[in-house]
Design a protein around this motif. Sequence first.
Motif, PDB file in Angstrom:
ATOM      1  N   GLU A  83       0.831  -1.200   0.000  1.00 33.94           N
ATOM      2  CA  GLU A  83       0.000   0.000   0.000  1.00 33.94           C
ATOM      3  C   GLU A  83       0.875   1.264   0.000  1.00 33.94           C
ATOM      4  O   GLU A  83       0.671   2.179  -0.794  1.00 33.94           O
ATOM      5  CB  GLU A  83      -0.920  -0.025   1.233  1.00 33.94           C
ATOM      6  CG  GLU A  83      -1.823   1.181   1.394  1.00 33.94           C
ATOM      7  CD  GLU A  83      -2.847   1.316   0.273  1.00 33.94           C
ATOM      8  OE1 GLU A  83      -3.078   0.330  -0.447  1.00 33.94           O
ATOM      9  OE2 GLU A  83      -3.392   2.411   0.111  1.00 33.94           O
ATOM     10  N   ILE A  84       1.857   1.273   0.891  1.00 27.84           N
ATOM     11  CA  ILE A  84       2.693   2.468   1.034  1.00 27.84           C
ATOM     12  C   ILE A  84       3.508   2.734  -0.226  1.00 27.84           C
ATOM     13  O   ILE A  84       3.662   3.876  -0.651  1.00 27.84           O
ATOM     14  CB  ILE A  84       3.620   2.321   2.261  1.00 27.84           C
ATOM     15  CG1 ILE A  84       2.786   2.409   3.539  1.00 27.84           C
ATOM     16  CG2 ILE A  84       4.694   3.407   2.270  1.00 27.84           C
ATOM     17  CD1 ILE A  84       3.595   2.233   4.796  1.00 27.84           C
ATOM     18  N   THR A  85       4.014   1.677  -0.837  1.00 31.54           N
ATOM     19  CA  THR A  85       4.897   1.889  -1.998  1.00 31.54           C
ATOM     20  C   THR A  85       4.119   2.079  -3.301  1.00 31.54           C
ATOM     21  O   THR A  85       4.718   2.466  -4.313  1.00 31.54           O
ATOM     22  CB  THR A  85       5.872   0.704  -2.162  1.00 31.54           C
ATOM     23  OG1 THR A  85       5.108  -0.501  -2.258  1.00 31.54           O
ATOM     24  CG2 THR A  85       6.838   0.613  -1.001  1.00 31.54           C
ATOM     25  N   SER A  86       2.813   1.851  -3.278  1.00 31.78           N
ATOM     26  CA  SER A  86       2.048   1.874  -4.533  1.00 31.78           C
ATOM     27  C   SER A  86       2.171   3.189  -5.315  1.00 31.78           C
ATOM     28  O   SER A  86       2.326   3.143  -6.543  1.00 31.78           O
ATOM     29  CB  SER A  86       0.582   1.509  -4.296  1.00 31.78           C
ATOM     30  OG  SER A  86      -0.023   2.407  -3.399  1.00 31.78           O
ATOM     31  N   PRO A  87       2.143   4.382  -4.666  1.00 29.66           N
ATOM     32  CA  PRO A  87       2.242   5.601  -5.487  1.00 29.66           C
ATOM     33  C   PRO A  87       3.547   5.660  -6.278  1.00 29.66           C
ATOM     34  O   PRO A  87       3.564   6.174  -7.399  1.00 29.66           O
ATOM     35  CB  PRO A  87       2.190   6.731  -4.439  1.00 29.66           C
ATOM     36  CG  PRO A  87       1.505   6.140  -3.264  1.00 29.66           C
ATOM     37  CD  PRO A  87       1.937   4.704  -3.243  1.00 29.66           C
ATOM     38  N   LEU A  88       4.641   5.120  -5.729  1.00 31.68           N
ATOM     39  CA  LEU A  88       5.919   5.151  -6.441  1.00 31.68           C
ATOM     40  C   LEU A  88       6.005   4.031  -7.476  1.00 31.68           C
ATOM     41  O   LEU A  88       6.593   4.208  -8.550  1.00 31.68           O
ATOM     42  CB  LEU A  88       7.077   5.044  -5.442  1.00 31.68           C
ATOM     43  CG  LEU A  88       7.139   6.123  -4.358  1.00 31.68           C
ATOM     44  CD1 LEU A  88       8.428   6.017  -3.557  1.00 31.68           C
ATOM     45  CD2 LEU A  88       7.021   7.513  -4.964  1.00 31.68           C
ATOM     46  N   ARG A  89       5.423   2.895  -7.145  1.00 31.45           N
ATOM     47  CA  ARG A  89       5.425   1.790  -8.129  1.00 31.45           C
ATOM     48  C   ARG A  89       4.637   2.187  -9.380  1.00 31.45           C
ATOM     49  O   ARG A  89       5.030   1.869 -10.503  1.00 31.45           O
ATOM     50  CB  ARG A  89       4.809   0.530  -7.514  1.00 31.45           C
ATOM     51  CG  ARG A  89       5.716  -0.150  -6.506  1.00 31.45           C
ATOM     52  CD  ARG A  89       5.114  -1.466  -6.019  1.00 31.45           C
ATOM     53  NE  ARG A  89       5.786  -1.921  -4.822  1.00 31.45           N
ATOM     54  CZ  ARG A  89       6.913  -2.617  -4.820  1.00 31.45           C
ATOM     55  NH1 ARG A  89       7.471  -2.959  -5.961  1.00 31.45           N
ATOM     56  NH2 ARG A  89       7.464  -2.978  -3.688  1.00 31.45           N
ATOM     57  N   PHE A  90       3.487   2.877  -9.150  1.00 34.21           N
ATOM     58  CA  PHE A  90       2.683   3.303 -10.306  1.00 34.21           C
ATOM     59  C   PHE A  90       3.453   4.285 -11.186  1.00 34.21           C
ATOM     60  O   PHE A  90       3.144   4.447 -12.356  1.00 34.21           O
ATOM     61  CB  PHE A  90       1.373   3.958  -9.838  1.00 34.21           C
ATOM     62  CG  PHE A  90       0.398   2.978  -9.221  1.00 34.21           C
ATOM     63  CD1 PHE A  90       0.271   1.696  -9.722  1.00 34.21           C
ATOM     64  CD2 PHE A  90      -0.395   3.348  -8.137  1.00 34.21           C
ATOM     65  CE1 PHE A  90      -0.623   0.780  -9.156  1.00 34.21           C
ATOM     66  CE2 PHE A  90      -1.278   2.445  -7.559  1.00 34.21           C
ATOM     67  CZ  PHE A  90      -1.393   1.163  -8.068  1.00 34.21           C
ATOM     68  N   ARG A 101      12.828   5.091   0.029  1.00 31.36           N
ATOM     69  CA  ARG A 101      11.809   6.090   0.390  1.00 31.36           C
ATOM     70  C   ARG A 101      10.767   5.475   1.341  1.00 31.36           C
ATOM     71  O   ARG A 101      10.295   6.135   2.275  1.00 31.36           O
ATOM     72  CB  ARG A 101      11.155   6.600  -0.897  1.00 31.36           C
ATOM     73  CG  ARG A 101      10.134   7.680  -0.712  1.00 31.36           C
ATOM     74  CD  ARG A 101      10.722   9.021  -0.309  1.00 31.36           C
ATOM     75  NE  ARG A 101       9.658   9.949   0.060  1.00 31.36           N
ATOM     76  CZ  ARG A 101       9.600  10.617   1.194  1.00 31.36           C
ATOM     77  NH1 ARG A 101      10.549  10.530   2.084  1.00 31.36           N
ATOM     78  NH2 ARG A 101       8.584  11.418   1.463  1.00 31.36           N
ATOM     79  N   ALA A 102      10.419   4.198   1.112  1.00 26.99           N
ATOM     80  CA  ALA A 102       9.432   3.528   1.983  1.00 26.99           C
ATOM     81  C   ALA A 102       9.979   3.415   3.407  1.00 26.99           C
ATOM     82  O   ALA A 102       9.254   3.650   4.381  1.00 26.99           O
ATOM     83  CB  ALA A 102       9.097   2.139   1.432  1.00 26.99           C
ATOM     84  N   ALA A 103      11.285   3.063   3.510  1.00 28.32           N
ATOM     85  CA  ALA A 103      11.888   2.936   4.846  1.00 28.32           C
ATOM     86  C   ALA A 103      11.883   4.288   5.558  1.00 28.32           C
ATOM     87  O   ALA A 103      11.596   4.389   6.755  1.00 28.32           O
ATOM     88  CB  ALA A 103      13.306   2.401   4.723  1.00 28.32           C
ATOM     89  N   GLU A 104      12.164   5.334   4.784  1.00 27.65           N
ATOM     90  CA  GLU A 104      12.229   6.684   5.351  1.00 27.65           C
ATOM     91  C   GLU A 104      10.856   7.128   5.870  1.00 27.65           C
ATOM     92  O   GLU A 104      10.714   7.586   7.019  1.00 27.65           O
ATOM     93  CB  GLU A 104      12.703   7.631   4.234  1.00 27.65           C
ATOM     94  CG  GLU A 104      13.020   9.043   4.665  1.00 27.65           C
ATOM     95  CD  GLU A 104      13.350   9.910   3.431  1.00 27.65           C
ATOM     96  OE1 GLU A 104      13.123  11.110   3.511  1.00 27.65           O
ATOM     97  OE2 GLU A 104      13.802   9.353   2.406  1.00 27.65           O
ATOM     98  N   VAL A 105       9.834   6.952   5.055  1.00 26.51           N
ATOM     99  CA  VAL A 105       8.499   7.429   5.435  1.00 26.51           C
ATOM    100  C   VAL A 105       7.901   6.547   6.549  1.00 26.51           C
ATOM    101  O   VAL A 105       7.169   7.040   7.422  1.00 26.51           O
ATOM    102  CB  VAL A 105       7.605   7.527   4.168  1.00 26.51           C
ATOM    103  CG1 VAL A 105       7.030   6.204   3.765  1.00 26.51           C
ATOM    104  CG2 VAL A 105       6.515   8.543   4.343  1.00 26.51           C
ATOM    105  N   ALA A 106       8.257   5.267   6.550  1.00 21.06           N
ATOM    106  CA  ALA A 106       7.773   4.380   7.615  1.00 21.06           C
ATOM    107  C   ALA A 106       8.386   4.780   8.957  1.00 21.06           C
ATOM    108  O   ALA A 106       7.701   4.785   9.992  1.00 21.06           O
ATOM    109  CB  ALA A 106       8.110   2.923   7.287  1.00 21.06           C
TER     110      ALA A 106
END
Lengths: 230, 232
Positions: A83-90, A101-106
């Motif tokens: 869910e969290i990474t979906s905006p960047l994967r898209f 970026r996911a590790a940072e925002v988490a």
Amino acid sequence: MIIIRGVRHGIIDIPSCAIPEGHTAVIGPNGSGKSTLLRIIAGLEEPVRGCITIGEQSPGESAVGWVHEVPGQNSLFTRVRDEITSPLRFRHLSCDEITSRAAEVAAQTGISSLMDRELATLSGGEQVLVALATAMISKPDILVLDEWDSHLDAPSSAMLQNQLNTGGVRTILQCTQNMDLAASADTIVFLTKGRVKATGTPLDVFGKCIDTCYYPPSWRWREWNLRSKG
Amino acid sequence: MELAFEGVSVTRGSYDIRVSGSFCQGINLVSGRVGSGKSTVAAMAAGILSPDGGSIHRKGISTSMLSFQFPESGLTGSTVKEEVYSYGVHDADTLAMADLSGRGEDDPLSLSRGELKKLSLACVLSRPWDLLVLDGPFEALDCRGKREVCRWIEHRRSSIVILCTHEQHILPRIDALWEFQEHTLVFRGLVPEALARWDLAPTSIKTLISRGTLPFNVSEDDIREAACRIQG
């Protein structure tokens, strides 16, 4: 700067209003149109009349991060990490960039330990944190938060508010029923029955509602402390 | 009446939520950080979630009701009036309680979240229950709505009321205080003595205690009264 001109939509009726960059809290009684206003500004709904511009752009053209008042309402995936990474994967970013970026925002939102959990097993407050991380991961110009704090305990909401205020997002627009949290904003927009009752700095707006329950409790305590210490 | 948790545990990912102790008649406040287990306890108390370990005993409890944290998930009516009927309560009185008189034909999903929350609380609190579990009842309510809901809850003191909330400023008078330490629910005791042991106590209560005054309870009136005691 967000400029609202002649907007009519549902209960909302705002002839004109300018919301500067920075952190703005939208407050008001239940049913006053707070969520409707945020949805229009976020570009999720087109106003029936009037227009909104964000800088030179329309809301639909702006990079807006959105957190729904019912967490999980906008979720696309079942696992937190997906869910969290979906905006960047898209947006087809590289795996390394997405992971970092996911590790940072988490870490910012305090949910590193939840990354491999199923969303359905999270508490309401944890789901809000996931929604916030998902909104923040693509570093939006504007973050629109629809009462995200009501599901959080006081230390978590204070910590996250601090993260948000120092996180580099140019404009944060949030509605809340927590007047202490609203008092930490740069600008307040006070809505009643779809109209702007007052707007300005927290001092301007709360100064006019000192005898109501909208006056920030922490301000009452600060004043009481000063009085009681003579 | 009594709701007893005996060595109850529920596994959530890498940890267990643990609950032992008995909820008795009166208003039991359950406090805890995000994800500590409040909604899990609420669901077990209401009987919609079975524990992975231990047992739950209901003594003298014939009727129970859970008010969901997210009322959207529990809607059954396609109009506000139908939703009220689904709780088996009188529509005009309940709509008036929820400040929704004249909106009986509206789609409940057209209400604001605060309006929907108040509607669902008005429905739940219109009938007597032996056990009443309120999960996040103040979320999304404005300050006036919170004060009103406090009054409704205080009228249910003859039931076992389990009140799970993050609310810090507008609370009803409570009888017992429970708090999650990590993921274990701990009985802090009866009020007011328990207030001194409350880790997540509101700033107002912590300030008063630090200045040597224990409020009689947690309501706005009690906090004001304690502050007046200090000022003299």
